[in-house]
Design a protein around this motif. Structure first.
Motif, PDB file in Angstrom:
ATOM      1  N   LEU A   1       5.322  83.713  51.941  1.00 33.48           N
ATOM      2  CA  LEU A   1       6.321  83.931  53.118  1.00 33.48           C
ATOM      3  C   LEU A   1       7.724  83.665  52.612  1.00 33.48           C
ATOM      4  CD1 LEU A   1       6.622  83.868  56.027  1.00 33.48           C
ATOM      5  CD2 LEU A   1       6.811  81.486  56.272  1.00 33.48           C
ATOM      6  N   GLY A   2       8.540  84.818  52.903  1.00 29.78           N
ATOM      7  CA  GLY A   2       9.996  84.784  52.426  1.00 29.78           C
ATOM      8  C   GLY A   2      10.264  85.072  51.292  1.00 29.78           C
ATOM      9  N   GLN A   3       9.014  85.359  50.366  1.00 28.91           N
ATOM     10  CA  GLN A   3       9.362  85.592  48.854  1.00 28.91           C
ATOM     11  C   GLN A   3       9.141  87.000  48.620  1.00 28.91           C
ATOM     12  OE1 GLN A   3       7.709  82.713  46.051  1.00 28.91           O
ATOM     13  NE2 GLN A   3       8.256  80.935  47.649  1.00 28.91           N
ATOM     14  N   LYS A   4       9.375  87.468  47.435  1.00 30.15           N
ATOM     15  CA  LYS A   4       9.224  88.611  46.939  1.00 30.15           C
ATOM     16  C   LYS A   4       7.647  89.404  46.734  1.00 30.15           C
ATOM     17  CE  LYS A   4       9.696  88.229  42.110  1.00 30.15           C
ATOM     18  NZ  LYS A   4      10.476  88.904  40.913  1.00 30.15           N
ATOM     19  N   VAL A   5       7.509  90.468  46.866  1.00 33.06           N
ATOM     20  CA  VAL A   5       6.031  91.012  46.571  1.00 33.06           C
ATOM     21  C   VAL A   5       5.339  90.895  45.173  1.00 33.06           C
ATOM     22  CG1 VAL A   5       4.580  92.904  46.953  1.00 33.06           C
ATOM     23  CG2 VAL A   5       6.536  92.569  48.669  1.00 33.06           C
ATOM     24  N   GLU A   6       4.427  90.144  44.747  1.00 31.87           N
ATOM     25  CA  GLU A   6       4.133  89.911  43.443  1.00 31.87           C
ATOM     26  C   GLU A   6       3.013  90.608  43.118  1.00 31.87           C
ATOM     27  OE1 GLU A   6       5.078  85.347  42.511  1.00 31.87           O
ATOM     28  OE2 GLU A   6       3.688  85.584  44.189  1.00 31.87           O
ATOM     29  N   PHE A   7       2.878  91.197  42.012  1.00 32.24           N
ATOM     30  CA  PHE A   7       1.784  92.179  41.365  1.00 32.24           C
ATOM     31  C   PHE A   7       0.494  91.012  41.296  1.00 32.24           C
ATOM     32  CE2 PHE A   7      -0.880  95.357  39.401  1.00 32.24           C
ATOM     33  CZ  PHE A   7      -1.184  94.656  38.179  1.00 32.24           C
ATOM     34  N   LEU A   8      -0.930  91.341  41.839  1.00 36.25           N
ATOM     35  CA  LEU A   8      -1.705  90.673  41.324  1.00 36.25           C
ATOM     36  C   LEU A   8      -2.845  91.444  40.338  1.00 36.25           C
ATOM     37  CD1 LEU A   8      -3.253  89.255  44.685  1.00 36.25           C
ATOM     38  CD2 LEU A   8      -1.949  87.967  42.716  1.00 36.25           C
ATOM     39  N   VAL A   9      -3.331  92.629  40.655  1.00 40.02           N
ATOM     40  CA  VAL A   9      -4.325  93.557  39.734  1.00 40.02           C
ATOM     41  C   VAL A   9      -4.032  94.930  40.228  1.00 40.02           C
ATOM     42  CG1 VAL A   9      -6.020  93.238  41.557  1.00 40.02           C
ATOM     43  CG2 VAL A   9      -6.719  93.282  39.133  1.00 40.02           C
ATOM     44  N   SER A  10      -4.341  95.690  39.111  1.00 41.22           N
ATOM     45  CA  SER A  10      -4.505  97.204  39.064  1.00 41.22           C
ATOM     46  C   SER A  10      -5.887  97.513  38.968  1.00 41.22           C
ATOM     47  CB  SER A  10      -3.732  97.947  38.610  1.00 41.22           C
ATOM     48  OG  SER A  10      -3.526  97.717  37.242  1.00 41.22           O
ATOM     49  N   PHE A  11      -6.572  98.484  39.548  1.00 40.30           N
ATOM     50  CA  PHE A  11      -8.212  98.893  39.406  1.00 40.30           C
ATOM     51  C   PHE A  11      -8.066 100.471  39.256  1.00 40.30           C
ATOM     52  CE2 PHE A  11     -12.249  97.276  39.852  1.00 40.30           C
ATOM     53  CZ  PHE A  11     -12.935  98.391  40.235  1.00 40.30           C
ATOM     54  N   TYR A  12      -8.858 100.828  38.124  1.00 40.69           N
ATOM     55  CA  TYR A  12      -8.637 102.394  37.977  1.00 40.69           C
ATOM     56  C   TYR A  12     -10.332 102.644  37.378  1.00 40.69           C
ATOM     57  CZ  TYR A  12      -8.328 106.825  35.836  1.00 40.69           C
ATOM     58  OH  TYR A  12      -8.642 108.406  35.677  1.00 40.69           O
ATOM     59  N   ASN A  13     -10.828 103.612  37.841  1.00 44.74           N
ATOM     60  CA  ASN A  13     -12.020 103.918  37.405  1.00 44.74           C
ATOM     61  C   ASN A  13     -13.052 102.885  37.235  1.00 44.74           C
ATOM     62  OD1 ASN A  13     -13.800 106.072  35.886  1.00 44.74           O
ATOM     63  ND2 ASN A  13     -13.098 105.483  33.886  1.00 44.74           N
TER      64      ASN A  13
END
Lengths: 112, 114
Positions: free
Chosen positions: B39-51
């Motif tokens: 809440l109120g903070q920036k958007v943070e990357f968790l994980v990316s998924f491909y193939n």
């Protein structure tokens, strides 16, 4: 990573005026930049993007300026409307497989 | 216009419980992502998924987290044993490619851990 906490930078503008939202990015290897708009309770929505081989790109009522020398990005919104009120995030990536990294947001408040 | 859909929109759970957040990415997209926003903070990357495998993950994405694409359309995020600090909005996103492509985000799933 660094966090803004509960107090985002806020920009208040009169309806009809132009808005300029600034962003300093961190990674000199980044070559792709995006601006997202986030309205309350919604996910980020794409506004405009720019690649590092350009220094300016225009969309409908929006212009993004990129200054790679000082790692600075700005979003200009012409004739700001109440519907533009939102939090605006810049994000950076590079042409490799690095994920999109978001910067600190700026809250834009449009005064009618 | 194609969109990313997420369910549930809001989930309340007790600390220590398992949670699964679901996403249906845009059908012709090949790359899938989870981000979170406290809440109120920036958007943070968790994980990316491909193939059908993780291509990149952040330090936030520890052993308590997992992702799966169980049936060719859904993309899920599982938190095995939730902690209070997992309370956040979780956004799923998808893109046609990577390396400088637009991510389309869903509306998010709000997770509240009590």
């Amino acid at each position: 990573g660094e966090s803004v906490g509960l107090h985002l930078p806020t920009l208040s503008v009169q309806e009809g005026d132009n808005s300029i939202i600034n962003c300093a990015y961190s990674n000199s290897a980044s070559d792709y930049f995006i601006w997202y708009k986030q309205e309350s309770g919604k996910g980020p929505q794409f506004i405009i993007d720019i690649r590092s081989n350009m220094d300016k790109r225009q969309g409908q009522r929006v212009t993004v300026l990129l200054n790679k020398t000082v790692k600075h990005l700005s979003l200009q919104i012409a004739a700001t409307q109440p519907g533009d009120s939102a939090v605006y995030f810049c994000a950076e990536a590079n042409s490799g497989n690095t994920p999109l990294v978001f910067g600190k947001g700026t809250r834009l408040s449009v005064i009618a | 216009e194609p969109e990313v859909t997420q369910t549930p929109s809001h989930q309340v759970t007790q600390m220590g419980q398992e949670v699964i957040l679901r996403c249906v990415p845009i059908s012709n997209h090949l790359y899938f992502y989870w981000y979170r926003q406290i809440l109120g903070q920036k958007v943070e990357f968790l994980v990316s998924f491909y193939n059908n495998e993780i291509s990149e993950k952040s330090e936030i994405f520890d052993d308590q987290f997992s992702v799966e694409r169980p049936d060719g359309s859904n993309f899920t995020l599982k938190i095995r044993s939730t902690k209070l600090e997992d309370s956040a909005m979780y956004f799923c996103a998808s893109s046609e490619g990577t390396g400088g492509r637009v991510l389309t985000f869903g509306a998010g799933s709000r997770l509240t851990v009590l």
